[in-house]
Design a protein around this motif. Structure first.
Motif, PDB file in Angstrom:
ATOM      1  N   LEU A  32       0.822  -1.218   0.000  1.00  0.00           N
ATOM      2  CA  LEU A  32       0.000   0.000   0.000  1.00  0.00           C
ATOM      3  C   LEU A  32       0.852   1.263   0.000  1.00  0.00           C
ATOM      4  N   PHE A  33       2.045   1.176   0.606  1.00  0.00           N
ATOM      5  CA  PHE A  33       2.910   2.340   0.765  1.00  0.00           C
ATOM      6  C   PHE A  33       4.342   1.980   0.358  1.00  0.00           C
ATOM      7  N   PRO A  34       4.558   1.602  -0.900  1.00  0.00           N
ATOM      8  CA  PRO A  34       5.871   1.079  -1.303  1.00  0.00           C
ATOM      9  C   PRO A  34       7.012   2.090  -1.213  1.00  0.00           C
ATOM     10  N   GLN A  35       6.745   3.366  -1.333  1.00  0.00           N
ATOM     11  CA  GLN A  35       7.804   4.376  -1.304  1.00  0.00           C
ATOM     12  C   GLN A  35       7.907   5.103   0.029  1.00  0.00           C
ATOM     13  N   ARG A  71      -6.078   4.360  11.025  1.00  0.00           N
ATOM     14  CA  ARG A  71      -5.660   4.995   9.782  1.00  0.00           C
ATOM     15  C   ARG A  71      -4.154   4.832   9.657  1.00  0.00           C
ATOM     16  N   VAL A  72      -3.708   4.537   8.433  1.00  0.00           N
ATOM     17  CA  VAL A  72      -2.285   4.442   8.135  1.00  0.00           C
ATOM     18  C   VAL A  72      -2.001   5.390   6.980  1.00  0.00           C
ATOM     19  N   ILE A  73      -0.980   6.215   7.170  1.00  0.00           N
ATOM     20  CA  ILE A  73      -0.552   7.153   6.137  1.00  0.00           C
ATOM     21  C   ILE A  73       0.927   6.908   5.874  1.00  0.00           C
ATOM     22  N   GLY A  74       1.293   6.804   4.615  1.00  0.00           N
ATOM     23  CA  GLY A  74       2.693   6.693   4.240  1.00  0.00           C
ATOM     24  C   GLY A  74       3.299   8.081   4.111  1.00  0.00           C
ATOM     25  N   LEU A  75       4.445   8.278   4.740  1.00  0.00           N
ATOM     26  CA  LEU A  75       5.139   9.566   4.699  1.00  0.00           C
ATOM     27  C   LEU A  75       6.452   9.396   3.931  1.00  0.00           C
ATOM     28  N   HIS A  76       6.745  10.327   3.060  1.00  0.00           N
ATOM     29  CA  HIS A  76       7.962  10.258   2.254  1.00  0.00           C
ATOM     30  C   HIS A  76       9.117  11.041   2.870  1.00  0.00           C
ATOM     31  N   ARG A  77       8.817  11.833   3.893  1.00  0.00           N
ATOM     32  CA  ARG A  77       9.842  12.592   4.616  1.00  0.00           C
ATOM     33  C   ARG A  77       9.617  12.386   6.110  1.00  0.00           C
ATOM     34  N   GLY A 128      -5.108   8.445   3.385  1.00  0.00           N
ATOM     35  CA  GLY A 128      -4.644   7.266   4.095  1.00  0.00           C
ATOM     36  C   GLY A 128      -5.524   6.063   3.831  1.00  0.00           C
ATOM     37  N   ALA A 129      -5.069   4.943   4.368  1.00  0.00           N
ATOM     38  CA  ALA A 129      -5.842   3.700   4.302  1.00  0.00           C
ATOM     39  C   ALA A 129      -6.440   3.456   5.679  1.00  0.00           C
ATOM     40  N   PHE A 130      -7.688   3.079   5.716  1.00  0.00           N
ATOM     41  CA  PHE A 130      -8.383   2.829   6.978  1.00  0.00           C
ATOM     42  C   PHE A 130      -8.681   1.346   7.114  1.00  0.00           C
ATOM     43  N   PHE A 131      -8.556   0.870   8.327  1.00  0.00           N
ATOM     44  CA  PHE A 131      -8.789  -0.533   8.634  1.00  0.00           C
ATOM     45  C   PHE A 131      -9.674  -0.632   9.866  1.00  0.00           C
ATOM     46  N   GLU A 132     -10.451  -1.712   9.933  1.00  0.00           N
ATOM     47  CA  GLU A 132     -11.258  -1.956  11.126  1.00  0.00           C
ATOM     48  C   GLU A 132     -10.321  -2.253  12.288  1.00  0.00           C
ATOM     49  N   ALA A 133     -10.629  -1.677  13.424  1.00  0.00           N
ATOM     50  CA  ALA A 133      -9.825  -1.882  14.630  1.00  0.00           C
ATOM     51  C   ALA A 133     -10.488  -2.933  15.512  1.00  0.00           C
TER      52      ALA A 133
END
Length: 181
Positions: A32-35, A71-77, A128-133
């Motif tokens: 989902l967040f390869p970079q 929620r998961v967010i990929g950060l590049h910095r 971001g991507a959201f998932f059930e908790a």
């Protein structure tokens, strides 16, 4: 290095993406967040947190308990570059602490019969991507409580008891950072 990021009334936990390599969480998030250099995780009330433009009805819904979302967010910095040093608490942790945090985060994701995290369907405008908790949200177990619990799982000297507000989470994180520095 682990980071607690304050986003106004809400805090999230960011860790280096490489810390998740070789873990089930890393295997689930890498496609989902390869970079991404860092992944930021947050918890909230599903019906509010995953809404593309939450308004007063969604805000008021936060007064009633309900299913949680991660929620998961990929950060590049690095988080301090993206959010500003004043909005980020840097917390030194051990490799074992990062591994324990990865296990905690994985355990917080509700999974299907095949062991995959269950995605929450959101509008395209939601970041971001959201998932059930697995956890439920309520006024005694908020996003801020969850984030401090995540810090404790990483081996940091914090107590999540009584944490409801972002300011409380930040204060506990800053105290922990001072103790371990």
């Amino acid at each position: 290095m682990l980071h607690l990021v304050t986003l106004g009334w809400h805090v999230e936990v960011a860790l280096p993406a490489h810390a998740l390599q070789g873990t089930p969480l890393g295997a689930a998030m890498a496609p989902l967040f390869p970079q991404a250099r860092h992944l930021m995780f947050g918890f909230g009330l599903r019906r509010y947190f995953a809404h593309p433009d939450p308004g007063l009805p969604e805000l008021l819904s936060g007064l009633a308990p309900g299913p949680g979302a991660i929620r998961v967010i990929g950060l590049h910095r690095p988080p301090p570059e993206l959010f500003g040093a004043g909005s980020v608490v840097a917390l030194p942790v051990t490799e074992a602490g990062l591994a324990d945090l990865a296990r905690f985060l994985w355990d917080e994701l509700d999974r299907d019969a095949h062991g995959r995290p269950r995605r929450v369907v959101t509008d395209p405008g939601v970041r971001g991507a959201f998932f059930e908790a697995t956890a439920r949200y309520d006024l005694g177990y908020t996003s801020n409580t969850w984030a401090v619990l995540a810090l404790r799982q990483a081996g940091l000297p914090v107590d999540p008891a009584g944490v409801v507000l972002a300011s409380q989470a930040v204060a506990r994180a800053r105290a922990a950072a001072a103790r371990v520095a």
